[in-house]
Write an enzyme that holds these catalytic residues in place. Structure first.
Site, PDB file in Angstrom:
ATOM      1  N   MET A  16       0.434  -1.172   0.358  1.00 39.11           N
ATOM      2  CA  MET A  16      -0.361  -0.387   0.012  1.00 39.11           C
ATOM      3  C   MET A  16       0.669   0.767   0.214  1.00 39.11           C
ATOM      4  O   MET A  16       0.607   1.993   0.505  1.00 39.11           O
ATOM      5  CB  MET A  16      -1.018   0.372   1.418  1.00 39.11           C
ATOM      6  CG  MET A  16      -1.733  -1.306   0.953  1.00 39.11           C
ATOM      7  SD  MET A  16      -3.132  -0.670   2.317  1.00 39.11           S
ATOM      8  CE  MET A  16      -2.869  -1.001   4.214  1.00 39.11           C
ATOM      9  N   HIS A  46       9.128   1.546   3.429  1.00 36.99           N
ATOM     10  CA  HIS A  46       9.990   1.160   3.930  1.00 36.99           C
ATOM     11  C   HIS A  46      11.422   0.002   3.943  1.00 36.99           C
ATOM     12  O   HIS A  46      10.465  -0.465   2.895  1.00 36.99           O
ATOM     13  CB  HIS A  46      10.044   1.449   5.286  1.00 36.99           C
ATOM     14  CG  HIS A  46       8.621   0.485   5.716  1.00 36.99           C
ATOM     15  ND1 HIS A  46       8.864  -1.033   5.951  1.00 36.99           N
ATOM     16  CD2 HIS A  46       7.350   0.459   5.513  1.00 36.99           C
ATOM     17  CE1 HIS A  46       7.630  -1.529   5.988  1.00 36.99           C
ATOM     18  NE2 HIS A  46       6.801  -0.819   6.396  1.00 36.99           N
ATOM     19  N   HIS A  53       9.350  -2.818   3.525  1.00 37.03           N
ATOM     20  CA  HIS A  53       9.155  -3.807   2.245  1.00 37.03           C
ATOM     21  C   HIS A  53       9.861  -4.014   1.002  1.00 37.03           C
ATOM     22  O   HIS A  53      10.208  -5.112  -0.044  1.00 37.03           O
ATOM     23  CB  HIS A  53       8.111  -2.084   1.594  1.00 37.03           C
ATOM     24  CG  HIS A  53       7.175  -2.449   2.362  1.00 37.03           C
ATOM     25  ND1 HIS A  53       6.655  -0.688   3.051  1.00 37.03           N
ATOM     26  CD2 HIS A  53       5.937  -2.494   1.538  1.00 37.03           C
ATOM     27  CE1 HIS A  53       5.968  -0.737   3.094  1.00 37.03           C
ATOM     28  NE2 HIS A  53       5.200  -1.547   3.213  1.00 37.03           N
ATOM     29  N   GLN A  86     -10.757  -2.909   2.812  1.00 34.36           N
ATOM     30  CA  GLN A  86     -10.159  -3.409   3.285  1.00 34.36           C
ATOM     31  C   GLN A  86      -9.397  -2.278   5.011  1.00 34.36           C
ATOM     32  O   GLN A  86      -9.545  -2.615   5.696  1.00 34.36           O
ATOM     33  CB  GLN A  86      -8.269  -3.665   3.755  1.00 34.36           C
ATOM     34  CG  GLN A  86      -7.233  -2.587   3.115  1.00 34.36           C
ATOM     35  CD  GLN A  86      -5.911  -3.888   2.537  1.00 34.36           C
ATOM     36  OE1 GLN A  86      -6.026  -4.489   1.173  1.00 34.36           O
ATOM     37  NE2 GLN A  86      -5.551  -4.170   3.955  1.00 34.36           N
ATOM     38  N   LYS A 128       5.323  -9.773   9.258  1.00 34.87           N
ATOM     39  CA  LYS A 128       4.350  -8.787  10.035  1.00 34.87           C
ATOM     40  C   LYS A 128       3.371  -8.993  10.119  1.00 34.87           C
ATOM     41  O   LYS A 128       2.998  -8.722  11.267  1.00 34.87           O
ATOM     42  CB  LYS A 128       5.089  -7.506   9.537  1.00 34.87           C
ATOM     43  CG  LYS A 128       4.582  -6.081   9.894  1.00 34.87           C
ATOM     44  CD  LYS A 128       5.163  -5.782  11.204  1.00 34.87           C
ATOM     45  CE  LYS A 128       4.128  -4.598  11.277  1.00 34.87           C
ATOM     46  NZ  LYS A 128       2.940  -4.261  11.254  1.00 34.87           N
ATOM     47  N   ASP A 129       2.316  -9.677   9.356  1.00 36.80           N
ATOM     48  CA  ASP A 129       1.095  -9.480   9.043  1.00 36.80           C
ATOM     49  C   ASP A 129       0.574 -11.029   9.116  1.00 36.80           C
ATOM     50  O   ASP A 129       0.480 -11.758   8.261  1.00 36.80           O
ATOM     51  CB  ASP A 129       0.180  -9.018   7.797  1.00 36.80           C
ATOM     52  CG  ASP A 129       0.653  -7.552   8.001  1.00 36.80           C
ATOM     53  OD1 ASP A 129       0.576  -6.326   8.462  1.00 36.80           O
ATOM     54  OD2 ASP A 129       1.707  -6.884   7.204  1.00 36.80           O
ATOM     55  N   SER A 179       6.715   0.050   9.836  1.00 31.57           N
ATOM     56  CA  SER A 179       5.348   0.142   9.271  1.00 31.57           C
ATOM     57  C   SER A 179       5.135   1.168   8.902  1.00 31.57           C
ATOM     58  O   SER A 179       5.561   2.693   9.718  1.00 31.57           O
ATOM     59  CB  SER A 179       4.478  -0.676  11.018  1.00 31.57           C
ATOM     60  OG  SER A 179       3.439   0.377  10.264  1.00 31.57           O
ATOM     61  N   SER A 180       4.151   1.599   7.718  1.00 32.74           N
ATOM     62  CA  SER A 180       3.865   2.781   7.623  1.00 32.74           C
ATOM     63  C   SER A 180       2.906   2.990   8.554  1.00 32.74           C
ATOM     64  O   SER A 180       3.262   4.508   8.253  1.00 32.74           O
ATOM     65  CB  SER A 180       3.174   3.075   5.645  1.00 32.74           C
ATOM     66  OG  SER A 180       3.492   1.186   5.294  1.00 32.74           O
TER      67      SER A 180
HETATM   68  P1  AMP Z   1       1.929  -3.014   3.774  1.00 35.18           P
HETATM   69  O1  AMP Z   1       2.027  -1.788   2.413  1.00 35.18           O
HETATM   70  O2  AMP Z   1       1.935  -2.311   4.373  1.00 35.18           O
HETATM   71  O3  AMP Z   1       0.567  -3.586   3.053  1.00 35.18           O
HETATM   72  O4  AMP Z   1       2.608  -3.884   3.308  1.00 35.18           O
HETATM   73  C1  AMP Z   1       2.767  -5.210   2.340  1.00 35.18           C
HETATM   74  C2  AMP Z   1       3.864  -5.949   1.808  1.00 35.18           C
HETATM   75  O5  AMP Z   1       4.693  -6.225   3.125  1.00 35.18           O
HETATM   76  C3  AMP Z   1       2.795  -7.170   3.423  1.00 35.18           C
HETATM   77  O6  AMP Z   1       3.395  -8.491   2.340  1.00 35.18           O
HETATM   78  C4  AMP Z   1       3.404  -6.651   4.305  1.00 35.18           C
HETATM   79  O7  AMP Z   1       3.327  -7.914   5.443  1.00 35.18           O
HETATM   80  C5  AMP Z   1       5.145  -6.232   4.325  1.00 35.18           C
HETATM   81  N1  AMP Z   1       5.641  -6.102   5.718  1.00 35.18           N
HETATM   82  C6  AMP Z   1       4.951  -4.453   6.507  1.00 35.18           C
HETATM   83  N2  AMP Z   1       5.996  -4.357   6.832  1.00 35.18           N
HETATM   84  C7  AMP Z   1       6.499  -5.347   6.965  1.00 35.18           C
HETATM   85  C8  AMP Z   1       8.195  -5.630   7.932  1.00 35.18           C
HETATM   86  N3  AMP Z   1       8.380  -4.289   9.276  1.00 35.18           N
HETATM   87  N4  AMP Z   1       8.821  -6.518   7.758  1.00 35.18           N
HETATM   88  C9  AMP Z   1       8.439  -6.986   6.425  1.00 35.18           C
HETATM   89  N5  AMP Z   1       7.663  -7.447   5.335  1.00 35.18           N
HETATM   90  C10 AMP Z   1       7.112  -6.168   5.580  1.00 35.18           C
END
Ligand code: AMP
Length: 281
Positions: free
Chosen positions: A30, A34, A37, A61, A151-152, A188-189
């Site tokens: 999304m 960082h 990602h 979501q 993380k998720d 985390s974002s």
């Molecule tokens: P998001 O942009 O938050 O939807 O995350 C995109 C992907 O990056 C998802 O598969 C998350 O689980 C993964 N992700 C988010 N934060 C981390 C982190 N700190 N370390 C590893 N993967 C992450």
């Protein structure tokens, strides 16, 4: 890096590349990227000949519309990070591109038990939206492998279920370790929205997970859970859950087990910011 906003264009590009027998690794995000990602992009690059990242803040979501409105957007900086990481393709669709017939009209999947506990219970409709968008993106990109972050944790279990539900039996779902800040806070974002004092105390979440892990042979989980809840409250957090579960299927556990892989999971809020983290035991 080639950037696509249009579904037909990216589909055409990927199918041409696949004729050259390229292996495609896909990383849905999304944005507000960082180092966590980027670790997924790096792993996808190691394993594949074409790395495809998507940035799409999926409205379906977000059970909390305020959270959606405040979700950080930094597309220019994201593109810079992806270029530096050597990502091959970025898919940057609009909401209309992903949901041309409206959000409500798109295919959804039922994740059963997983949708009734922890994140599923606290964020009604969240996994329905995650399944909807990842399903849609997988149909477009048709990757060989999907890269997601531990993380998720619950989301990982949901997405592992999604692939066979979609008939994508050959899709490899690869779970990558959580990237952390020096003090242990999971990247985390949403961390961008923390004030400086909130950012300083946020490391307590990781400290709680470490204590849950380190006390597994010497204490009962209800005692450790209470210690964690009290510690989080003392630092100004409103905690939604401190939970222990079987790492294989997320069956909730009331106490530590010696004969099963376990995962400890925390969801807690500081101010308006909701943070989640987990640790395998
Ligand atoms: P998001 O942009 O938050 O939807 O995350 C995109 C992907 O990056 C998802 O598969 C998350 O689980 C993964 N992700 C988010 N934060 C981390 C982190 N700190 N370390 C590893 N993967 C992450």
């Amino acid at each position: 890096m080639v950037i696509f906003k249009n579904i037909n264009d990216i589909k055409k590009y990927i199918s041409l590349k696949k004729e050259g027998e390229r292996k495609v690794g896909f990383i849905p995000t999304m944005g507000a990227l960082h180092a966590g990602h980027i670790s997924l992009i790096q792993k996808a690059k190691e394993d594949n000949t074409l790395s495809v990242c998507s940035i799409f803040v999926n409205p379906t979501q977000f059970n909390d519309k305020k959270d959606l409105e405040k979700y950080p957007v930094s597309t220019d900086a994201d593109i810079e990070l992806l270029l530096n990481a050597g990502c091959d393709v970025l898919f940057l669709p609009s909401v209309e591109e992903i949901y041309p017939d409206g959000e409500a009209n798109f295919k959804t999947y039922d994740f059963g038990y997983l949708d009734t506990i922890l994140e599923g219970a606290k964020r009604p409709g969240h996994f329905r939206g995650v399944g909807q968008v990842v399903g849609r993106l997988l149909e477009i990109v048709m990757p060989d492998s999907l890269y997601i972050g531990q993380k998720d944790y619950q989301q990982c279990m949901v997405l592992k279920k999604l692939a066979p539900m979609m008939g994508l039996d050959n899709l490899e779902v690869i779970i990558c370790p959580t990237t952390r800040e020096a003090d242990g806070l999971a990247m985390s974002s949403r961390n961008r929205r923390l004030t400086e004092p909130q950012r300083v105390v946020a490391a307590v979440i990781y400290q709680c997970l470490v204590s849950i892990q380190s006390k597994q042979l010497t204490s009962h989980f209800d005692i450790v859970r209470k210690e964690c809840e009290d510690l989080l409250a003392a630092k100004g957090f409103a905690t939604e859950y401190v939970a222990l579960a079987d790492a294989r299927d997320l069956t909730l556990l009331s106490d530590y087990k010696t004969d099963a892989p376990m995962v400890a999971l925390i969801a807690t809020k500081i101010g308006e910011i909701r943070l989640i983290d987990n640790m395998l035991l």
